[in-house]
Design a protein around this motif. Structure first.
Motif, PDB file in Angstrom:
ATOM      1  N   VAL A 141     -13.070  12.888   7.174  1.00 27.56           N
ATOM      2  CA  VAL A 141     -13.431  11.590   6.614  1.00 27.56           C
ATOM      3  C   VAL A 141     -12.485  10.557   7.218  1.00 27.56           C
ATOM      4  N   THR A 142     -13.043   9.666   8.049  1.00 23.70           N
ATOM      5  CA  THR A 142     -12.229   8.580   8.597  1.00 23.70           C
ATOM      6  C   THR A 142     -12.246   7.406   7.620  1.00 23.70           C
ATOM      7  N   GLY A 143     -11.181   6.625   7.639  1.00 21.32           N
ATOM      8  CA  GLY A 143     -11.113   5.484   6.731  1.00 21.32           C
ATOM      9  C   GLY A 143     -11.062   5.892   5.269  1.00 21.32           C
TER      10      GLY A 143
ATOM     11  N   VAL B 299     -15.457   9.550  -1.934  1.00 17.44           N
ATOM     12  CA  VAL B 299     -16.152  10.450  -1.003  1.00 17.44           C
ATOM     13  C   VAL B 299     -15.362  11.747  -0.859  1.00 17.44           C
ATOM     14  N   VAL B 300     -14.059  11.643  -0.684  1.00 21.95           N
ATOM     15  CA  VAL B 300     -13.203  12.833  -0.557  1.00 21.95           C
ATOM     16  C   VAL B 300     -13.318  13.697  -1.811  1.00 21.95           C
ATOM     17  N   ALA B 301     -13.226  13.093  -2.976  1.00 22.46           N
ATOM     18  CA  ALA B 301     -13.325  13.847  -4.233  1.00 22.46           C
ATOM     19  C   ALA B 301     -14.679  14.544  -4.351  1.00 22.46           C
ATOM     20  N   ALA B 302     -15.761  13.847  -4.006  1.00 22.35           N
ATOM     21  CA  ALA B 302     -17.098  14.443  -4.088  1.00 22.35           C
ATOM     22  C   ALA B 302     -17.242  15.626  -3.141  1.00 22.35           C
ATOM     23  N   LEU B 303     -16.703  15.492  -1.930  1.00 28.24           N
ATOM     24  CA  LEU B 303     -16.757  16.606  -0.979  1.00 28.24           C
ATOM     25  C   LEU B 303     -15.981  17.809  -1.502  1.00 28.24           C
TER      26      LEU B 303
ATOM     27  N   THR C 137      -8.649  14.157   6.121  1.00 32.13           N
ATOM     28  CA  THR C 137      -8.805  12.707   6.185  1.00 32.13           C
ATOM     29  C   THR C 137      -8.052  12.170   7.393  1.00 32.13           C
ATOM     30  N   PHE C 138      -8.511  11.031   7.889  1.00 32.28           N
ATOM     31  CA  PHE C 138      -7.886  10.379   9.045  1.00 32.28           C
ATOM     32  C   PHE C 138      -7.927   8.882   8.795  1.00 32.28           C
ATOM     33  N   SER C 139      -6.755   8.321   8.508  1.00 37.98           N
ATOM     34  CA  SER C 139      -6.668   6.911   8.149  1.00 37.98           C
ATOM     35  C   SER C 139      -5.431   6.294   8.779  1.00 37.98           C
ATOM     36  N   ILE C 140      -5.478   4.993   8.932  1.00 40.14           N
ATOM     37  CA  ILE C 140      -4.355   4.259   9.514  1.00 40.14           C
ATOM     38  C   ILE C 140      -3.207   4.103   8.514  1.00 40.14           C
ATOM     39  N   ASP C 141      -3.536   4.191   7.217  1.00 40.03           N
ATOM     40  CA  ASP C 141      -2.532   4.071   6.158  1.00 40.03           C
ATOM     41  C   ASP C 141      -2.318   5.422   5.488  1.00 40.03           C
TER      42      ASP C 141
END
Length: 79
Positions: free
Chosen positions: A5-7, A16-20, A29-33
């Protein structure tokens, strides 16, 4: 299956992460923060990086079965 999951640190990402996770998927996950402490369910693999860096993206997608791409520039002050 493992899903990237990006962003994921954005407004919708944590849901979205929790649902998955609730559906039985392994999640990366892959995020800038960095994610806020305790935002992800246990077992989520969090990578920090920039989606515009091809090497970082290659690392993030290695070994995943699918991608949910939500990374975006939303609050541009001076386009």
């Amino acid at each position: 299956m493992k899903i990237l999951v990006t962003g994921a640190t954005g407004a919708v990402g944590p849901r979205v992460v929790a649902a998955l996770c609730e559906s039985g998927y392994a999640v990366r996950t892959f995020s800038i923060d960095d994610p806020p402490s305790g935002v992800w369910p246990s077992g989520v693999e969090a990578l920090k990086g920039d989606i515009t860096d091809p090497d970082m993206v290659e690392t993030a997608i290695k070994g995943v079965d699918g991608v949910i791409h939500m990374a975006a520039l939303l609050h541009i002050v001076n386009p």
